[in-house]
Design a protein around this motif. Structure first.
Motif, PDB file in Angstrom:
ATOM      1  N   LYS A   1      42.773  54.455  -3.804  1.00  0.00           N
ATOM      2  CA  LYS A   1      42.008  53.217  -3.942  1.00  0.00           C
ATOM      3  C   LYS A   1      42.937  52.002  -3.837  1.00  0.00           C
ATOM      4  CE  LYS A   1      38.376  55.676  -4.592  1.00  0.00           C
ATOM      5  NZ  LYS A   1      37.468  55.887  -3.456  1.00  0.00           N
ATOM      6  N   PRO A   2      42.483  50.941  -3.168  1.00  0.00           N
ATOM      7  CA  PRO A   2      43.314  49.740  -3.058  1.00  0.00           C
ATOM      8  C   PRO A   2      43.436  49.020  -4.396  1.00  0.00           C
ATOM      9  CG  PRO A   2      41.149  49.350  -2.117  1.00  0.00           C
ATOM     10  CD  PRO A   2      41.204  50.811  -2.450  1.00  0.00           C
ATOM     11  N   VAL A   3      44.504  48.236  -4.512  1.00  0.00           N
ATOM     12  CA  VAL A   3      44.783  47.523  -5.767  1.00  0.00           C
ATOM     13  C   VAL A   3      43.626  46.616  -6.162  1.00  0.00           C
ATOM     14  CG1 VAL A   3      46.286  45.778  -6.802  1.00  0.00           C
ATOM     15  CG2 VAL A   3      47.280  47.706  -5.563  1.00  0.00           C
ATOM     16  N   ALA A   4      42.915  46.063  -5.194  1.00  0.00           N
ATOM     17  CA  ALA A   4      41.793  45.179  -5.514  1.00  0.00           C
ATOM     18  C   ALA A   4      40.740  45.890  -6.351  1.00  0.00           C
ATOM     19  CB  ALA A   4      41.165  44.641  -4.225  1.00  0.00           C
ATOM     20  N   LEU A   5      40.484  47.162  -6.045  1.00  0.00           N
ATOM     21  CA  LEU A   5      39.505  47.914  -6.835  1.00  0.00           C
ATOM     22  C   LEU A   5      40.051  48.237  -8.225  1.00  0.00           C
ATOM     23  CD1 LEU A   5      37.824  50.415  -4.335  1.00  0.00           C
ATOM     24  CD2 LEU A   5      37.040  48.171  -5.101  1.00  0.00           C
TER      25      LEU A   5
ATOM     26  N   PRO B   1      53.696  47.785 -10.198  1.00  0.00           N
ATOM     27  CA  PRO B   1      54.124  46.396 -10.381  1.00  0.00           C
ATOM     28  C   PRO B   1      53.082  45.366  -9.980  1.00  0.00           C
ATOM     29  CG  PRO B   1      55.248  47.388  -8.501  1.00  0.00           C
ATOM     30  CD  PRO B   1      54.483  48.478  -9.174  1.00  0.00           C
ATOM     31  N   GLN B   2      52.016  45.813  -9.331  1.00  0.00           N
ATOM     32  CA  GLN B   2      50.984  44.868  -8.883  1.00  0.00           C
ATOM     33  C   GLN B   2      49.874  44.669  -9.911  1.00  0.00           C
ATOM     34  OE1 GLN B   2      49.828  45.276  -4.598  1.00  0.00           O
ATOM     35  NE2 GLN B   2      51.026  47.175  -4.696  1.00  0.00           N
ATOM     36  N   LEU B   3      49.982  45.380 -11.031  1.00  0.00           N
ATOM     37  CA  LEU B   3      48.939  45.301 -12.052  1.00  0.00           C
ATOM     38  C   LEU B   3      49.544  44.896 -13.392  1.00  0.00           C
ATOM     39  CD1 LEU B   3      47.161  48.352 -10.659  1.00  0.00           C
ATOM     40  CD2 LEU B   3      45.901  46.303 -11.274  1.00  0.00           C
TER      41      LEU B   3
END
Length: 219
Positions: free
Chosen positions: A26-30, A55-57
């Motif tokens: 799943k992409p980070v946006a979801l 690291p993106q969350l």
């Protein structure tokens, strides 16, 4: 959709078990959408995907490695992983301990037990799990803590078979939970996915791993 699905599942769980949103592929946006809906536990199958997303969350996400783990990949998640569900050998535990020590951490682990009537699943037999928990080598692993078991039920429409497999895993959990070692402290039983988590909770699961019921079927 994601928010409503998470709220519905949390309502069904009634605090009897905790939800791990399975975010593999799943992409980070979801993931951010699930985070905004209150989800803080994300489960990934692949080390590289988890290491890329982490690291993106936000820093308060608990990352759960739920897929098969190779020893040479442990170093990539050792700085941050909250729980490794898929320990299936003493060798892997030793590597987790080694990498955890480098980061001055104690990494919590579950032993994966083979409960399915399928050849494609990984896991220890009950006897192998008991032998591992009693192995003298555990005394040299202060940077890991075995806090329970994980199992994957057979992929079948026969829910009574699934229930039997979950019930057997809970019975094994209750037996092995009597083990008295400093780094064996049972508290978690990880079983149940999108198609069978309600049964898993009825049979004693404390952690359910739900993906498609939140994010939709994988493409």
């Amino acid at each position: 959709m994601i928010t409503n699905a998470i709220l519905q599942i949390e309502t069904e769980l009634q605090n009897r078990a905790r939800l791990i949103a399975v975010t593999k592929t799943k992409p980070v946006a979801l993931l951010r959408e699930a985070y905004d809906a209150g989800c803080r536990r994300f489960g990934e199958n692949k080390v590289q995907e988890m290491a890329d997303k982490q690291p993106q969350l936000p820093a308060d996400v608990d990352w759960h490695l739920i897929g098969h783990l190779q020893t040479n990949k442990v170093k990539y998640i050792a700085p941050f992983v909250s729980l490794i569900h898929s320990v299936d050998s003493l060798k892997l535990l030793q590597e987790i301990n080694k990498q955890a020590a480098k980061h001055n951490r104690i990494i919590n682990c579950l032993l994966q037990i083979y409960i399915a009537d399928e050849d494609t699943k990984f896991g220890l037999s009950p006897d192998e799990a008991e032998a591992l928990l009693n192995a003298p080598e555990l005394d040299q692993l202060p940077n890991v803590c075995i806090i329970g078991l994980m199992g994957l039920a057979t992929n079948t429409d026969d829910m009574e078979q699934v229930r039997r497999e979950f019930r057997g895993l809970k019975q094994l959990y209750d037996k092995l939970a009597q083990t008295q070692r400093p780094n064996v402290q049972f508290s978690e039983l990880s079983m149940g996915m999108s198609g069978d988590y309600q049964i898993a909770v009825e049979e004693g699961s404390t952690l359910v791993r739900v993906g498609s019921a939140i994010f939709g079927a994988r493409l």
